[in-house]
Design a protein around this motif. Structure first.
Motif, PDB file in Angstrom:
ATOM      1  N   GLY A  83       4.680   3.879   3.304  1.00  0.00           N
ATOM      2  CA  GLY A  83       5.075   4.915   4.442  1.00  0.00           C
ATOM      3  C   GLY A  83       6.816   4.942   4.732  1.00  0.00           C
ATOM      4  O   GLY A  83       7.259   4.239   4.276  1.00  0.00           O
ATOM      5  N   GLU A 130      -1.726   4.005   4.229  1.00  0.00           N
ATOM      6  CA  GLU A 130      -0.695   4.838   4.779  1.00  0.00           C
ATOM      7  C   GLU A 130       0.024   4.639   6.006  1.00  0.00           C
ATOM      8  O   GLU A 130      -0.948   4.474   7.159  1.00  0.00           O
ATOM      9  CB  GLU A 130      -1.130   6.285   4.481  1.00  0.00           C
ATOM     10  N   ARG A 158       2.231   6.180   8.965  1.00  0.00           N
ATOM     11  CA  ARG A 158       2.581   7.538   9.338  1.00  0.00           C
ATOM     12  C   ARG A 158       3.981   7.513   9.869  1.00  0.00           C
ATOM     13  O   ARG A 158       4.427   6.384  10.627  1.00  0.00           O
ATOM     14  CB  ARG A 158       1.742   8.440  10.102  1.00  0.00           C
ATOM     15  N   LYS A 169       2.534  14.939  -1.709  1.00  0.00           N
ATOM     16  CA  LYS A 169       3.122  13.935  -2.227  1.00  0.00           C
ATOM     17  C   LYS A 169       4.088  14.281  -3.519  1.00  0.00           C
ATOM     18  O   LYS A 169       3.917  15.232  -4.114  1.00  0.00           O
ATOM     19  CB  LYS A 169       2.151  13.124  -2.813  1.00  0.00           C
TER      20      LYS A 169
END
Ligand SMILES: Nc1ncnc2c1ncn2[C@@H]1O[C@H](COP(=O)(O)OP(=O)(O)O)[C@@H](O)[C@H]1O
Ligand SMILES: [Mg+2]
Length: 491
Positions: free
Chosen positions: A51, A160, A162, A336
């Motif tokens: 991230g 992941e 954020r 992505k």
């Protein structure tokens, strides 16, 4: 004089998992994973935290260690290339935790520093580390999507992190102000948080710089002190910023936040544009701008006319950002990004290059231009059509050019199965039509041979007629009918 104070990013580092804010999804994955380790039956031996910078990846690893009483054994980007460091960590990794010894947590920070071909060895070393380890391994990365990191992605639990929201950044800043006992203007907090764009590390550093440099945290002080410093961002982040820019100056400024060479940055934009932008008209305009930028780059490379550089940069940044007018929403979608094909290709097998060549060959035969030109100017559009255009149209092109499955896969990527199906259906349809025509031809022939037996006389007459026809055709611009049509009319 007070001694130099501790950096606040360290002083206010989360001590416990609950102190890591805004990352509930990550915690939902990580806590069961670390528990599974402590219970001695881990499913995945490693986790990869990925991230944006300053979102709490390293902090989370440290908080886990703290909370579960594990000792951190750390390795970071500068160590991976030294065999002795890898060995040191490997020894720890392989060692079982003693009866009274503390458990270990191995932290491999910022593994995305290892993306070049030169680092292949280091990646292999990490992989074997994961294989032999008897202790949990956490890796972190800002951008884990480069092809060379694939083996690590496959081996790890992907977690992941954020980007922190502005509200969250402001909340943390206010808390620090309170605990430091300094008065902070709300507008200044807002200014810092806006600038940080979710990077809490840089926000806290800014706050400390203001508080210690000015003694007060006011908007005016923030404006004065903080304006100059620009940060370097990872390539995909720069591309994202260029694309979402509303104004030309924003797009141009984003291009300053990278240490990629301008033409490399263009490869990144080129590669990822169709992932972000889907409206064909927007894409078309954006690619127009890019291809013009490319012309400038070509000229710069050939003639060394570096004074042309600003035009190229303007086109590939502002030109691209402002080309998007039809579907503004697509600018802001989260997608992505991936490594530029052109750069990726050098590392990839010859196979892909062969496929590209095959397509270029087929196209260049049709439109009578060089393969090189086709590769540069036509292939990008073909990929757009195959990935975002009307699938039936793409299928028709595939049939027209005689493209094989591998070429379709290359051009259409995820949409390949759909388009291959359409191609097969169209081919069946075409086959039917052809068979039908052949059948009718056969029928007519039979009919004729029954009603008019071909004597020598008739044959001669026919020949003459044919010759006449030829002459006529040469004179007339458009023959009355040709081929099958003419045949059926006569019949
Ligand atoms: N999610 C978070 N919760 C609390 N503090 C955070 C968070 N993210 C970042 N920080 C603060 O920012 C600093 C840098 O964070 P770090 O974990 O090193 O970020 P990353 O490893 O993702 O780049 C930490 O010391 C901490 O003070
Ligand atoms: Mg970190």
């Amino acid at each position: 004089m007070p001694t130099r104070r501790l950096p606040w990013v360290i002083k206010y580092r989360p001590k416990r998992i609950e102190d890591v804010v805004n990352q509930d999804k990550a915690k939902e994955l990580v806590i069961p994973w670390i528990r599974s380790w402590l219970e001695g039956r881990p499913r995945k031996k490693a986790a990869l935290f990925y991230g944006p910078p300053g979102s709490g990846k390293t902090s989370m690893a440290e908080a886990i260690a703290h909370e579960y009483g594990l000792e951190i054994v750390e390795m970071n980007a500068s160590d991976y290339r030294r065999a002795s460091d890898i060995e040191r960590v490997a020894k720890v990794a392989a060692s079982q935790r003693g009866l009274f010894g503390r458990g270990k947590l191995i932290l491999l920070d910022e593994v995305d520093g290892l993306s070049g071909l030169a680092d292949k060895g280091a990646i292999e070393a990490i992989l074997s580390l994961i294989n032999i380890t008897k202790n949990p391994i956490i890796m972190t990365a800002n951008d884990p999507w480069s092809p060379s990191l694939r083996p690590l992605r496959d081996a790890a639990l992907m977690v992941e992190f954020r980007r922190l929201t502005k509200t969250m950044v402001k909340r943390v800043l206010r808390r620090i102000c309170a605990s430091e006992g300094i008065k902070c203007e709300e507008e200044a907090i807002d200014f810092i948080a806006e600038r940080a764009e979710g990077d809490l590390r840089s926000a806290i550093n800014d706050l400390q710089a203001l508080a210690e440099g000015y003694g007060v945290v006011t908007l005016e002080a923030a404006r004065t002190i903080l304006r100059q410093r620009d940060r370097v961002l990872p390539p995909y982040e720069v591309v994202r910023r260029i694309i979402i820019s509303k104004y030309a100056w924003q797009a141009k400024r984003a291009a300053n936040l990278t240490d990629l060479a301008p033409d490399e940055l263009m490869q990144w934009i080129h590669e990822n544009l169709p992932r972000q932008i889907t409206h064909p008209e927007d894409l078309w305009r954006a690619y127009e701008a890019l291809s013009r930028a490319d012309v400038f780059f070509g000229r710069i490379r050939r003639t060394g006319a570096w004074d042309l550089l600003p035009y190229a940069v303007e086109l590939m940044t502002a030109g691209v950002a402002l080309a998007i007018t039809k579907d503004m929403k697509s600018k802001y979608r989260w997608v992505k990004y991936s490594f530029p094909q052109k750069i990726q290709l050098m590392a990839k097998t010859k196979e892909v290059r062969a496929i590209r060549d095959e397509i270029a060959e087929a196209v260049s035969r049709h439109i009578k231009t060089s393969k090189r030109k086709v590769r540069a100017d036509v292939l990008p559009f073909l990929t757009v059509i195959f990935q975002h255009g009307d699938p039936a149209y793409a299928a028709a092109i595939a049939i027209g050019l005689g493209l094989g499955d591998s070429s379709i896969k290359y051009l259409a990527q995820e949409r390949a199965p759909q388009i291959m199906k359409l191609v097969a259906a169209m081919k069946r349809e075409l086959g039917k039509i052809e068979r039908e025509e052949a059948r009718r031809r056969e029928e007519v022939k039979k009919e004729r041979s029954v009603t008019k037996p071909a004597t020598e006389e008739v044959k001669g007459a026919k020949k003459e007629e044919k010759e006449k026809g030829k002459r006529k055709r040469r004179k007339k611009e458009k023959p009355a009918g040709r081929g099958l049509d003419a045949f059926f009319k006569k019949g």
